[in-house]
Write a protein that holds these residues in place. Structure first.
Motif, short mmCIF file in Angstrom:
data_model
loop_
_atom_site.label_atom_id
_atom_site.label_comp_id
_atom_site.label_asym_id
_atom_site.label_seq_id
_atom_site.Cartn_x
_atom_site.Cartn_y
_atom_site.Cartn_z
N ASP A 279 15.15 -2.69 13.09
CA ASP A 279 14.89 -3.53 11.91
C ASP A 279 13.46 -4.05 11.94
O ASP A 279 12.83 -4.26 10.91
CB ASP A 279 15.87 -4.70 11.87
CG ASP A 279 17.30 -4.23 11.64
OD1 ASP A 279 17.48 -3.21 10.96
OD2 ASP A 279 18.24 -4.87 12.17
N GLU A 280 12.99 -4.31 13.14
CA GLU A 280 11.60 -4.79 13.31
C GLU A 280 11.00 -4.10 14.53
O GLU A 280 11.72 -3.67 15.42
CB GLU A 280 11.57 -6.31 13.54
CG GLU A 280 11.94 -7.13 12.33
CD GLU A 280 12.09 -8.62 12.67
OE1 GLU A 280 11.41 -9.09 13.61
OE2 GLU A 280 12.92 -9.27 12.02
N GLY A 281 9.68 -4.06 14.57
CA GLY A 281 9.00 -3.50 15.73
C GLY A 281 8.83 -1.99 15.63
O GLY A 281 9.18 -1.37 14.62
N GLU A 282 8.31 -1.40 16.70
CA GLU A 282 8.03 0.03 16.66
C GLU A 282 8.33 0.67 18.02
O GLU A 282 8.17 0.04 19.06
CB GLU A 282 6.55 0.26 16.31
CG GLU A 282 6.28 1.71 15.99
CD GLU A 282 4.81 2.00 15.70
OE1 GLU A 282 4.55 3.02 15.06
OE2 GLU A 282 3.94 1.22 16.13
N ILE A 283 8.75 1.92 17.95
CA ILE A 283 8.99 2.69 19.18
C ILE A 283 8.15 3.95 19.11
O ILE A 283 8.19 4.68 18.11
CB ILE A 283 10.49 3.04 19.31
CG1 ILE A 283 11.30 1.75 19.51
CG2 ILE A 283 10.72 4.00 20.49
CD1 ILE A 283 12.80 1.94 19.45
N ARG A 284 7.39 4.18 20.17
CA ARG A 284 6.58 5.41 20.24
C ARG A 284 6.99 6.21 21.46
O ARG A 284 7.21 5.65 22.54
CB ARG A 284 5.09 5.07 20.31
CG ARG A 284 4.55 4.60 18.99
CD ARG A 284 3.04 4.41 19.00
NE ARG A 284 2.56 4.22 17.64
CZ ARG A 284 2.13 5.19 16.85
NH1 ARG A 284 2.08 6.43 17.29
NH2 ARG A 284 1.74 4.94 15.62
N ILE A 285 7.11 7.50 21.27
CA ILE A 285 7.45 8.41 22.36
C ILE A 285 6.25 9.31 22.58
O ILE A 285 5.86 10.04 21.66
CB ILE A 285 8.71 9.26 22.03
CG1 ILE A 285 9.89 8.37 21.60
CG2 ILE A 285 9.07 10.18 23.18
CD1 ILE A 285 10.46 7.47 22.66
N ASP A 286 5.66 9.23 23.77
CA ASP A 286 4.44 10.00 24.06
C ASP A 286 3.37 9.76 23.00
O ASP A 286 2.66 10.69 22.59
CB ASP A 286 4.78 11.50 24.12
CG ASP A 286 4.51 12.08 25.50
OD1 ASP A 286 4.03 11.32 26.38
OD2 ASP A 286 4.78 13.27 25.69
N GLY A 287 3.31 8.55 22.51
CA GLY A 287 2.32 8.19 21.50
C GLY A 287 2.72 8.54 20.08
O GLY A 287 1.99 8.24 19.14
N LEU A 288 3.87 9.18 19.91
CA LEU A 288 4.30 9.61 18.58
C LEU A 288 5.29 8.60 18.00
O LEU A 288 6.10 8.02 18.73
CB LEU A 288 4.96 10.98 18.65
CG LEU A 288 4.15 12.12 19.29
CD1 LEU A 288 5.01 13.36 19.45
CD2 LEU A 288 2.93 12.43 18.44
N SER A 289 5.23 8.43 16.68
CA SER A 289 6.11 7.46 16.02
C SER A 289 7.35 8.16 15.46
O SER A 289 7.23 9.23 14.85
CB SER A 289 5.34 6.78 14.89
OG SER A 289 6.25 6.06 14.08
N TRP A 290 8.49 7.51 15.63
CA TRP A 290 9.73 8.05 15.05
C TRP A 290 9.65 8.11 13.53
O TRP A 290 10.29 8.93 12.90
CB TRP A 290 10.93 7.20 15.45
CG TRP A 290 11.57 7.61 16.74
CD1 TRP A 290 11.64 6.89 17.88
CD2 TRP A 290 12.24 8.85 17.01
NE1 TRP A 290 12.29 7.59 18.85
CE2 TRP A 290 12.68 8.80 18.34
CE3 TRP A 290 12.49 10.00 16.28
CZ2 TRP A 290 13.37 9.85 18.95
CZ3 TRP A 290 13.17 11.04 16.87
CH2 TRP A 290 13.60 10.97 18.18
N LYS A 291 8.86 7.20 12.96
CA LYS A 291 8.81 7.13 11.49
C LYS A 291 8.17 8.39 10.90
O LYS A 291 8.55 8.83 9.83
CB LYS A 291 8.01 5.90 11.05
CG LYS A 291 8.75 4.60 11.28
CD LYS A 291 7.87 3.42 10.93
CE LYS A 291 8.53 2.13 11.37
NZ LYS A 291 7.59 1.02 11.43
N THR A 292 7.20 8.92 11.60
CA THR A 292 6.43 10.02 10.99
C THR A 292 6.48 11.34 11.76
O THR A 292 6.14 12.38 11.23
CB THR A 292 4.95 9.61 10.83
OG1 THR A 292 4.48 9.17 12.12
CG2 THR A 292 4.80 8.50 9.80
N GLN A 293 6.88 11.27 13.05
CA GLN A 293 6.80 12.49 13.86
C GLN A 293 8.11 12.79 14.59
O GLN A 293 8.10 13.21 15.75
CB GLN A 293 5.64 12.36 14.86
CG GLN A 293 4.28 12.34 14.17
CD GLN A 293 3.26 11.53 14.93
OE1 GLN A 293 3.46 10.34 15.20
NE2 GLN A 293 2.16 12.15 15.30
#
Lengths: 244, 345
Positions: free
Chosen positions: A60-74
């Protein structure tokens, strides 16, 4: 100086279900090749956090990046890097072991040779023709693990990978995970078992009520908290035991 | 201490366990509805079809031109007249919705009924009774069109029903089952795209459906002599558009369900009422007329009527196309809403 991108980067993540905050503002960074255990009792928010890291539910808030990649766009790129072993996931019961592996290998563009490698790695060669619904709990868990690593992921997220299996099967799974660690994979696992966390992980993160209480190596945590075990430490911090 | 419970402890455990099941049941509104509400609704729907007081008598079609003259001489209320155009009259006769056709002729009243059928005999008797003593003579002729045998009516409907069940259970329930077994989320966590995951389920069903449908239709042809009077490609197009409609509805039905009993409930709620009201086993015109505007646009009704019109009446593209579009609209609308709502865990 070059800054290394963490394998998993969780920043100010919140997940609510109605009025309940299952994850209430978590920050967590896991370096490449690091092995981290999320430890906490049922309802602490471990699985919700892991499901967000796996991209199954959005925060709902915040961001998670995997290996520098965003779940929202990648999301597509991330799924190729991430292997997941879900808690209590049932494998298709009417498929044979090798058919399931072939299916999961195909999701990663891998063929029969990877199936053979996996059968060898998780020691399921003799059960390859058996239906998944007919194999033992330990074998099923090893099969689930093999599915998770079918694509040789850089990052492996495991939700209680040894829950419900006997001690012998647990040791077998530990052996497989130690092998993956040795090859440089990043590991994030949730567990109820202190010995599992101590043996497999560089760092332990204690969670309760959707928040991180403490984190560090096992020896750091015990020294800092003046406790004799992680369970005692958790009792002091949260007022209840990890396994009740 | 013995591992066995004492009688009192065992009774208490049994009581608490039973109570726990009851609490679980009553705390799930969906389950309560399927257990209590749905059977009531179903009973009501069936009652509408079979228990509504039906006036005794017969129903005949009459043309607009003849209606006034016929009404002057046929005054018995047990002979009901339906004023229809020529095309609509032929359709009503072929579908067996009316007993026959009545018209004025040079020698009196001309009655077209099948005197080998019960409905035809009844129509003849009632018309002759109402004209008894009058100067009019009744000339009875064989109808120019009449309903085929029941198999000609039943098999297109059964085909439509098979397509509905195949898509709703195969795709809709199949997806629900994958979610309930946590397989959907397992697959969703792999690099395989989510569209491909859904597509694989739909494609598997699209392999099975032609086999199921072909077998059913072949059985009808061989055993009951069912005929396909219309164009075979149009018939296949109609069936395919039905599959699209029910695939979309299947995805919508599966989009949110996360409970085993709710999964069965929602499938039954979709399939059973349509099976009853959509004219699979008997004409949906038996239901009260106020229900017709709803029933006639249900996807199973549209599909069954379309297949029947092509197979029994030889309907062409001009008749079929609007109905094909209705079915495609059902599928695309339901499918797109379903995808928007779809839960992967």
């Amino acid at each position: 100086m070059t800054e290394t991108v963490p394998s998993i980067h969780v920043q100010s993540v919140v997940k609510r279900y109605g009025t309940l905050a299952a994850v209430a503002g978590v920050d967590l960074s896991i370096a490449k090749g690091e092995s981290v255990a999320l430890l906490g009792p049922n309802g602490a928010g471990k699985t919700t956090l892991v499901e967000m890291i796996e991209g199954l539910i959005p925060p709902d808030e915040g961001e998670i990046r995997i290996d520098g990649l965003s779940w929202k766009t990648q999301a597509g790129s991330i799924r190729g890097k991430l292997g997941t072993c879900l808690q209590d996931a049932k494998l298709p019961e009417r498929l044979r072991v090798e058919e399931i592996l072939e299916l999961f290998c195909s999701f990663h563009g891998r063929g029969r040779e990877r199936v053979e490698e996996l059968l060898l790695l998780v020691e399921l060669g003799e059960a390859r023709r058996q239906l998944a619904g007919k194999i033992s709990g330990g074998q099923r868990q090893r099969l689930a693990l093999a599915c998770a690593i079918a694509g040789e992921p850089d990052i492996l997220v495991l939700d209680e990978p040894t829950t419900g299996v006997d001690p012998a099967a647990r040791r077998q799974i530990w052996g497989i995970l130690e092998g993956l660690r040795a090859r440089g994979a990043t590991l994030l696992m949730t567990t109820h078992f202190m010995d599992e966390a101590e043996r497999l992980c560089d760092r332990v993160v204690l969670m309760e009520s959707g928040r991180i209480l403490e984190q560090g190596t096992v020896s750091e945590l015990l020294e800092r908290g003046g406790a004799s075990s992680l369970d005692d430490l958790f009792l002091r911090l949260a007022g209840r035991r990890i396994v009740e | 201490m013995s591992g066995r419970l004492s009688g009192k402890a065992r009774a208490r455990a049994l009581y608490l366990f039973t109570k726990a099941h009851l609490l679980e049941f009553f705390r799930e509104p969906g389950v309560v509805f399927w257990a209590f509400g749905f059977p009531l609704l179903l009973s009501w729907a069936l009652g509408l079809a079979f228990l509504s007081p039906k006036p005794l008598g017969t129903e005949l079609v009459v043309s607009q031109a003849d209606s006034a003259a016929v009404r002057q001489v046929v005054t018995d209320p047990s002979v009901r007249l339906r004023v229809l155009s020529e095309e609509a009259a032929m359709r009503a006769l072929r579908r067996g919705e009316v007993a026959g056709r009545i018209a004025t002729g040079p020698d009196g009243i001309r009655l077209e009924v099948d005197t080998a059928s019960q409905d035809g005999v009844m129509a003849r008797l009632l018309v002759e009774r109402t004209l008894a003593g009058a100067a009019n003579r009744v000339k009875v002729e064989a109808p120019v069109a009449s309903a085929g045998n029941y198999a000609d009516f039943l098999f297109p409907g059964m085909l439509a029903l098979g397509l509905m069940n195949g898509c709703l259970w195969g795709i809709g329930f199949g997806l629900m089952d994958l979610r309930l077994r946590k397989l959907l989320r397992l697959f969703a966590a792999t690099p395989l795209s989510r569209v491909d995951i859904l597509l694989s389920v739909v494609l598997a069903r699209m392999v099975i459906l032609p086999l199921e449908s072909g077998l059913l239709w072949g059985f009808g042809m061989v055993v009951f002599g069912v005929h396909l009077h219309g164009n075979v490609f149009l018939f296949v197009l109609a069936a395919a558009s039905g599959a699209v409609a029910f695939s979309g509805i299947g995805v919508l039905a599966a989009s949110r369900v996360g409970h085993n009993q709710a999964a069965y409930g929602i499938m039954n709620a979709l399939t059973i009422p349509m099976t009853i009201v959509s004219g699979i086993f008997f004409s949906w015109t038996r239901f009260p007329s106020w229900l017709h505007p709803v029933v006639e646009w249900l996807p199973l009704t549209v599909l069954a009527d379309l297949l029947r019109s092509i197979s029994s009446e030889g309907a062409g593209l001009a008749h079929a196309l609007p109905r094909v579009l209705v079915l495609l609209a059902w599928g695309l609308l339901a499918g797109s809403v379903g995808l928007r709502l779809f839960r992967w865990r």
